[in-house]
Motif scaffolding. Structure first.
Motif, mmCIF file in Angstrom:
data_model
loop_
_atom_site.group_PDB
_atom_site.id
_atom_site.type_symbol
_atom_site.label_atom_id
_atom_site.label_comp_id
_atom_site.label_asym_id
_atom_site.label_seq_id
_atom_site.Cartn_x
_atom_site.Cartn_y
_atom_site.Cartn_z
ATOM 1 N N PRO A 153 -31.778 142.549 70.935
ATOM 2 C CA PRO A 153 -33.032 142.263 70.217
ATOM 3 C C PRO A 153 -34.283 142.602 71.015
ATOM 4 O O PRO A 153 -35.336 142.855 70.434
ATOM 5 C CB PRO A 153 -32.939 140.753 69.940
ATOM 6 N N LYS A 154 -34.187 142.624 72.339
ATOM 7 C CA LYS A 154 -35.334 142.968 73.185
ATOM 8 C C LYS A 154 -35.147 144.313 73.876
ATOM 9 O O LYS A 154 -35.830 144.619 74.854
ATOM 10 C CB LYS A 154 -35.565 141.874 74.224
ATOM 11 N N GLY A 155 -34.243 145.118 73.351
ATOM 12 C CA GLY A 155 -33.985 146.407 73.960
ATOM 13 C C GLY A 155 -33.223 146.279 75.269
ATOM 14 O O GLY A 155 -32.684 145.218 75.605
ATOM 15 N N VAL A 156 -33.175 147.360 76.014
ATOM 16 C CA VAL A 156 -32.489 147.404 77.307
ATOM 17 C C VAL A 156 -33.502 147.869 78.344
ATOM 18 O O VAL A 156 -34.033 148.977 78.244
ATOM 19 C CB VAL A 156 -31.286 148.368 77.274
ATOM 20 N N ASN A 157 -33.771 147.030 79.331
ATOM 21 C CA ASN A 157 -34.798 147.323 80.328
ATOM 22 C C ASN A 157 -34.146 147.772 81.631
ATOM 23 O O ASN A 157 -33.693 146.956 82.431
ATOM 24 C CB ASN A 157 -35.668 146.093 80.571
ATOM 25 N N LEU A 158 -34.108 149.073 81.862
ATOM 26 C CA LEU A 158 -33.511 149.584 83.092
ATOM 27 C C LEU A 158 -34.320 149.193 84.321
ATOM 28 O O LEU A 158 -33.772 149.093 85.424
ATOM 29 C CB LEU A 158 -33.384 151.108 83.021
ATOM 30 N N PHE A 159 -35.612 148.959 84.159
ATOM 31 C CA PHE A 159 -36.435 148.592 85.306
ATOM 32 C C PHE A 159 -36.109 147.192 85.828
ATOM 33 O O PHE A 159 -36.530 146.827 86.927
ATOM 34 C CB PHE A 159 -37.919 148.689 84.952
ATOM 35 N N ALA A 160 -35.357 146.421 85.063
ATOM 36 C CA ALA A 160 -34.913 145.113 85.542
ATOM 37 C C ALA A 160 -33.718 145.232 86.479
ATOM 38 O O ALA A 160 -33.312 144.245 87.092
ATOM 39 C CB ALA A 160 -34.555 144.218 84.354
ATOM 40 N N ASN A 161 -33.175 146.438 86.608
ATOM 41 C CA ASN A 161 -32.011 146.682 87.457
ATOM 42 C C ASN A 161 -32.470 147.020 88.875
ATOM 43 O O ASN A 161 -33.218 147.976 89.086
ATOM 44 C CB ASN A 161 -31.189 147.830 86.860
#
Length: 685
Positions: A530-538
């Protein structure tokens, strides 16, 4: 044999009774003890297998013993997916025992291992396995290994299914996505318009975009349409060069072509080809030395690549102004190219593959490198009414050649056909014959088992269309499959934020590829994400982009190892460090992160910009991207680097996983350093 034993189970694995049997077959592609002979059915060597002599059915293999044996499991490792162009996939086979028992079994498409379980253990002197039906005829049928066991505890198990592409008819297109939503959103468009009004670099960037777009409005649609290649036409890289002087005429969109000289190329020495002595009917000119020169193929490649650039510029011009003239012309170019895209399946004819494969001039994984900008431009005009106009395709299709096209006749790439119907709109044509066709090509090739840069291209091409049109299969494949972006990060990026290849140039190229996953994944939204996928959180992803260029700099020189050539340059080292590559990545990190991480990358941006971020943005090569994503960076001073990054740029650094030690000492003109290597060399290619 794929085996799974229960945890802590120490019992011996059941004996393969084939090891004490005689084996025979209906036919074999080599002598019995050859690479494809019947004796290879149970030799334990994955490099050999039994192959039938031909494709005729039925084919059988027979296992016989001098004394009756007790067993309950017959295991087949089918040889098919390893060479599916030569070996047929099994569909239905029969097991017959010497006591008269017969039972038929069905094999699923692309199933490699089949365990045929008997209802209860039985005793027999021979077993015959007869293949009755295959999914598609090929040259051979084959078996890698056959096993017969007494396995009452069911310790012989089929492997977990290998991830494979779904058939195209199983791919669901849900639609209903907001637009734009792939690489930018409506909020990003508002930011771009604001930057174009409030910043000097933004105003300049907008002017350049509009100037580039305006030139595509100068001719009428019919004038442009006469340059459209026919379906199945030749496309070429342009490797061979001029047959007169051997000089180059350039490649693809950089070829020396002109709208005023349709169908020709011009080499750097001025020769215009084809000419009377060097004719080209569309399939190339074969010189006395046997080399083929694809003049018309290079022209066709140039046309499609130029129109791709046009679509991109026109799309951005529409986003910045709302002027329907730009959307109208972009829709025309997209519709025209979509009318021949599904039929243009050979890629560049001079690319080293047999038969060639691709879309337009781009071979194999490079299909994604044009599909992605097609998606970008299309997404920007997706809400325009220009896309609801009738498509050119039904009209053009009436003039398509009857019978095999040039590509099938000349290079053997099988003809393919897009879809068309009366009343088809531009949107219908572009969605189906360009976007979905290109996306499935990329998706189907993303299961090859590699995690290299070419694989990343395939994955991002399908992902872009998945987010554009609402195709969850392509999005989930990019995030969850064994070949996902996370698998690539885990496999290709080490704990120090370095790329696995000892090739600095390809390391940067890889980073540029992975960045193209960030925006589509973040903009995706459904029940699962629902909030997409945030690669920058990796953490690993962020580390991959923190000063990858400057951390490999020693006294002004890039570290000289791997694929690097000799470095004889004389440089006066400076403590003022800057890298345009690192600056670009820092802008992405700042735009993609929040909270403390965003503050860290704001500091990094100010350091690289010498305190003047606006001036740095004016000189940046990615100003179109910045237009949509750049926010003001607080602070005006030029701070020092964060301590951990300062050490990696100015101090010594030990990279244990890579097997490198970078030793630095001194500063300014007194700077010196050394590289100690003790790790593997993994050169590109």
């Amino acid at each position: 044999m794929w085996i799974a034993l229960p945890a802590g189970h120490a019992q011996a694995f059941p004996e393969n009774l084939v090891s004490r049997a005689r084996v025979s077959a209906s036919s074999q592609a080599s002598p019995a003890d050859g690479k494809y002979g019947v004796l290879r059915l149970a030799d334990g060597n994955r490099a050999t297998h039994w192959a039938s002599a031909n494709k005729a059915l039925p084919q059988w293999i027979r296992i016989e013993w001098d004394q009756a044996q007790e067993f309950d499991t017959i295991s087949l490792q089918i040889y098919h997916t390893q060479a599916r162009n030569l070996y047929a996939g099994w569909k239905r086979f029969e097991v017959e025992l010497s006591d008269g028992t017969k039972r038929a079994y069905t094999v699923q498409p692309d199933q490699d291992v089949v365990n045929a379980r008997l209802e209860k253990p039985c005793r027999a002197k021979w077993v015959q396995i007869t293949l009755l039906e295959v999914y598609e005829e090929r040259t051979y049928v084959g078996v890698d290994e056959v096993g017969i066991y007494l396995d009452p505890e069911r310790r012989i198990r089929e492997p977990k299914p290998i991830a494979r592409a779904l058939p195209r008819e199983a791919i669901r297109v849900l639609g209903g996505r907001p637009h734009p939503s792939v690489y930018v959103t409506a909020a990003d468009v508002a930011r771009a318009r604001r930057n174009a009004e409030q910043t000097e670099w933004g105003r300049q960037t907008k002017q350049e975009i509009l100037a580039a777009a305006d030139k595509w409005l100068e001719r009428t649609e019919e004038e442009w349409l006469r340059f459209l290649p026919p379906p199945g036409a030749c496309y070429a890289y342009g490797f061979t060069g001029c047959p007169i002087c051997r000089s180059s005429w350039g490649t693809w969109g950089g070829a020396r072509c002109s709208w005023d000289r349709p169908g020709t190329v011009q080499c750097t020495q001025g020769h215009i080809l084809p000419d009377a002595k060097h004719p080209d009917d569309g399939s190339g000119y074969k010189g006395p030395d046997g080399r083929v020169h694809y003049f018309v193929g290079s022209w066709n490649a140039w046309v499609t690549e130029q129109w791709l650039n046009a679509i991109n510029r026109l799309g951005h011009a529409y986003a910045l102004t709302g002027d329907e003239r730009y959307a109208e012309r972009a829709a025309f170019f997209l519709d025209a190219l979509a009318s021949i895209y599904a039929e243009s399946t050979s890629g560049s004819w001079d690319y080293p593959s047999s038969p060639p494969s691709g879309r337009f001039a781009r071979p194999w994984y490079q299909v994604a490198r044009t599909l992605v900008p097609f998606v970008e431009g299309y997404d920007l005009i997706y809400t325009s009414k220009a896309l609801n106009k009738p498509s050119l395709r039904p009209r053009l299709e009436k003039g398509f050649p009857k019978g095999p096209t040039l590509q099938q006749r000349a290079v053997g790439t099988a003809d393919a056909h897009g879809k068309s119907w009366e009343g088809m709109t531009r949107r219908d044509n572009i969605d189906l014959n360009l976007m979905q066709d290109g996306a499935y090509y990329c998706y189907s090739h993303s299961f090859s088992g590699g995690l290299h840069n070419g694989h990343a291209d395939y994955m991002r091409g399908a992902l872009a269309v998945g987010v554009l049109l609402g195709i969850p299969t392509y999005v989930y494949n990019a995030v969850e499959s064994p070949y996902s972006i996370y698998a690539m990060l885990a496999n290709n990026c080490d704990r120090d934020g370095r790329y696995y290849e000892t090739a600095l140039g390809y390391a940067i190229h890889c980073r540029n590829l992975y960045l193209t996953f960030t925006e589509p994944l973040r903009h995706w939204s459904d029940e699962r994400y629902p909030k997409g996928v945030n690669l920058f959180a990796n953490d690993r992803f962020r580390a991959f982009y923190e000063l990858p260029d400057l951390t490999m700099d020693v006294a002004g020189h890039a570290l000289n190892y791997g694929d690097c050539g000799p470095d004889h340059a004389f440089i006066f080292p400076s403590d003022a460090k800057f890298s345009g590559t690192d600056y670009t990545f820092a802008e992405h990190l700042y735009a993609g992160c929040t909270g403390a991480e965003r503050e860290r990358f704001a500091r990094l941006l100010r350091y690289l910009a010498g305190g003047d971020v606006e001036r740095a943005r004016a000189a940046a090569p990615n100003r179109t991207w910045l237009l949509y994503h750049a926010d003001p960076v607080p602070g005006a001073e030029a701070p020092s680097l964060p301590e951990d990054l300062h050490r990696k740029v100015f101090g010594s650094w030990f990279l244990g996983q890579k097997g490198l030690a970078i030793l630095r000492d001194g500063s300014g003109a007194e700077a010196q350093g050394a590289l100690v290597r003790f790790g593997p060399s993994l050169n590109h290619g």
